[in-house]
Design a protein around this motif. Structure first.
Motif, PDB file in Angstrom:
ATOM      1  N   SER A 190       0.843  -1.197   0.000  1.00  0.00           N
ATOM      2  CA  SER A 190       0.000   0.000   0.000  1.00  0.00           C
ATOM      3  C   SER A 190       0.876   1.243   0.000  1.00  0.00           C
ATOM      4  O   SER A 190       1.864   1.320   0.726  1.00  0.00           O
ATOM      5  N   GLY A 213      -3.059   5.167  -1.210  1.00  0.00           N
ATOM      6  CA  GLY A 213      -3.919   5.782  -2.210  1.00  0.00           C
ATOM      7  C   GLY A 213      -5.349   5.288  -2.191  1.00  0.00           C
ATOM      8  O   GLY A 213      -6.063   5.402  -3.194  1.00  0.00           O
ATOM      9  N   GLU A 214      -5.804   4.764  -1.046  1.00  0.00           N
ATOM     10  CA  GLU A 214      -7.162   4.240  -0.967  1.00  0.00           C
ATOM     11  C   GLU A 214      -8.188   5.310  -1.331  1.00  0.00           C
ATOM     12  O   GLU A 214      -8.206   6.391  -0.751  1.00  0.00           O
ATOM     13  N   LYS A 239      -8.365   7.180  -3.875  1.00  0.00           N
ATOM     14  CA  LYS A 239      -7.845   8.341  -4.593  1.00  0.00           C
ATOM     15  C   LYS A 239      -7.276   7.960  -5.958  1.00  0.00           C
ATOM     16  O   LYS A 239      -7.049   6.790  -6.256  1.00  0.00           O
ATOM     17  N   LEU A 273      -3.945   8.585  -7.981  1.00  0.00           N
ATOM     18  CA  LEU A 273      -2.557   9.036  -7.862  1.00  0.00           C
ATOM     19  C   LEU A 273      -1.848   8.873  -9.194  1.00  0.00           C
ATOM     20  O   LEU A 273      -1.926   7.801  -9.813  1.00  0.00           O
ATOM     21  N   VAL A 317      -5.227  14.814  -5.733  1.00  0.00           N
ATOM     22  CA  VAL A 317      -3.817  14.845  -5.347  1.00  0.00           C
ATOM     23  C   VAL A 317      -3.007  15.295  -6.553  1.00  0.00           C
ATOM     24  O   VAL A 317      -3.112  14.691  -7.627  1.00  0.00           O
ATOM     25  N   ASP A 329      -7.440   3.934  -6.239  1.00  0.00           N
ATOM     26  CA  ASP A 329      -7.876   3.179  -5.073  1.00  0.00           C
ATOM     27  C   ASP A 329      -6.805   2.187  -4.627  1.00  0.00           C
ATOM     28  O   ASP A 329      -7.083   1.039  -4.297  1.00  0.00           O
ATOM     29  N   ASP A 330      -5.556   2.670  -4.623  1.00  0.00           N
ATOM     30  CA  ASP A 330      -4.389   1.901  -4.176  1.00  0.00           C
ATOM     31  C   ASP A 330      -4.111   0.675  -5.028  1.00  0.00           C
ATOM     32  O   ASP A 330      -3.473  -0.277  -4.583  1.00  0.00           O
TER      33      ASP A 330
END
Length: 258
Positions: free
Chosen positions: A134, A137-138, A140, A142, A177, A208-209
């Protein structure tokens, strides 16, 4: 207390009785156990990712003839295969081995490193294995790029990806971000991004990671009508362009906005 050096002991002004009293405190001193002279270190002794090679190193003084034994056990007590090979370089006076194993499930693993049945410093090591790496970036989007991209294709891919995501209004998300330049990141953080993506090809887009892909992947998903499903923009409350511009002033210069 500071130890007295040999040249100080034999100095003509040193009292012999005082020196005998000083030395008497070491009369029960025993030679250091060889196991305590062996060093074991590396990420693979502390943490790792499922189905990913976990690597660590063992250094043994060359005057020790005994062999080091490494045992790796999984969460259910099953012993895993651990490969050992001579490292490319070793510190002076030491032989160095590179050890690696592949954890096949998340959980707590144990790594035992012994010499003649005695544990080296730190052994038994407790290793936490995660399902996936991880990078925080849950939930999100990136995007990673380089400020010094060398090839024309990479520069073009970065610009095209920015344009594509801007058209999707990703920059207006409340959890937006700014683009993150990998060449300005600390090396461990940069390598974590590359490990997460499984590639060093830029740009790297993580949603989302989870690694989604580079520009070519996004373009293919867009042509198939699948990109919106990953972005989930219909579930977002968006800012206005003016609000976004005002927000940009609060971001760190380490990121580049869309």
């Amino acid at each position: 207390d500071k130890l007295i050096l040999p040249e100080e002991m034999i100095h003509k002004k040193v009292d012999k009785m005082a020196m005998m009293t000083y030395l008497a405190q070491f009369r029960n001193l025993k030679p250091m156990d060889p196991a305590y002279r062996v060093k074991a270190y590396g990420r693979g002794l502390h943490q790792g990712i499922k189905d990913t090679n976990a690597v660590f190193y063992v250094e043994k003084p060359t005057d020790i003839s005994s062999n080091v034994k490494v045992v790796v056990t999984g969460p259910d007590g099953t012993e895993l295969k651990c490969e050992e090979k001579k490292a490319e370089s070793s510190p002076a006076g030491y032989s160095k081995s590179a050890c690696s194993y592949v954890p096949n499930k998340p959980g707590t693993y144990k790594v035992s490193v012994t010499l003649d049945g005695k544990h080296v410093p730190g052994s038994v090591f407790t290793v936490v294995i995660e399902e996936d790496l991880s990078i925080g970036g849950e939930g999100k989007v990136l995007c990673f790029f380089s400020t010094t991209s060398g090839s024309q294709k990479q520069r073009s891919d970065i610009n095209n990806t920015k344009s594509m995501l801007q058209a999707k209004k990703v920059h207006l998300r409340k959890d937006f971000v700014p683009w993150i330049p990998v060449d300005l990141m600390d090396r461990p953080d940069r390598e974590a991004v590359f490990q997460k993506a499984g590639t060093r090809t830029l740009p790297i887009v993580i949603i989302d990671d989870k690694y989604l892909g580079d520009y070519d992947t996004l373009l293919k998903l867009e042509e198939q009508g699948k990109l919106d499903g990953y972005l989930k923009m219909d579930q977002q409350v968006l800012l206005t362009e003016e609000e976004h511009k005002a927000r940009l002033k609060t971001f760190s210069a380490a990121g580049a906005a869309l």
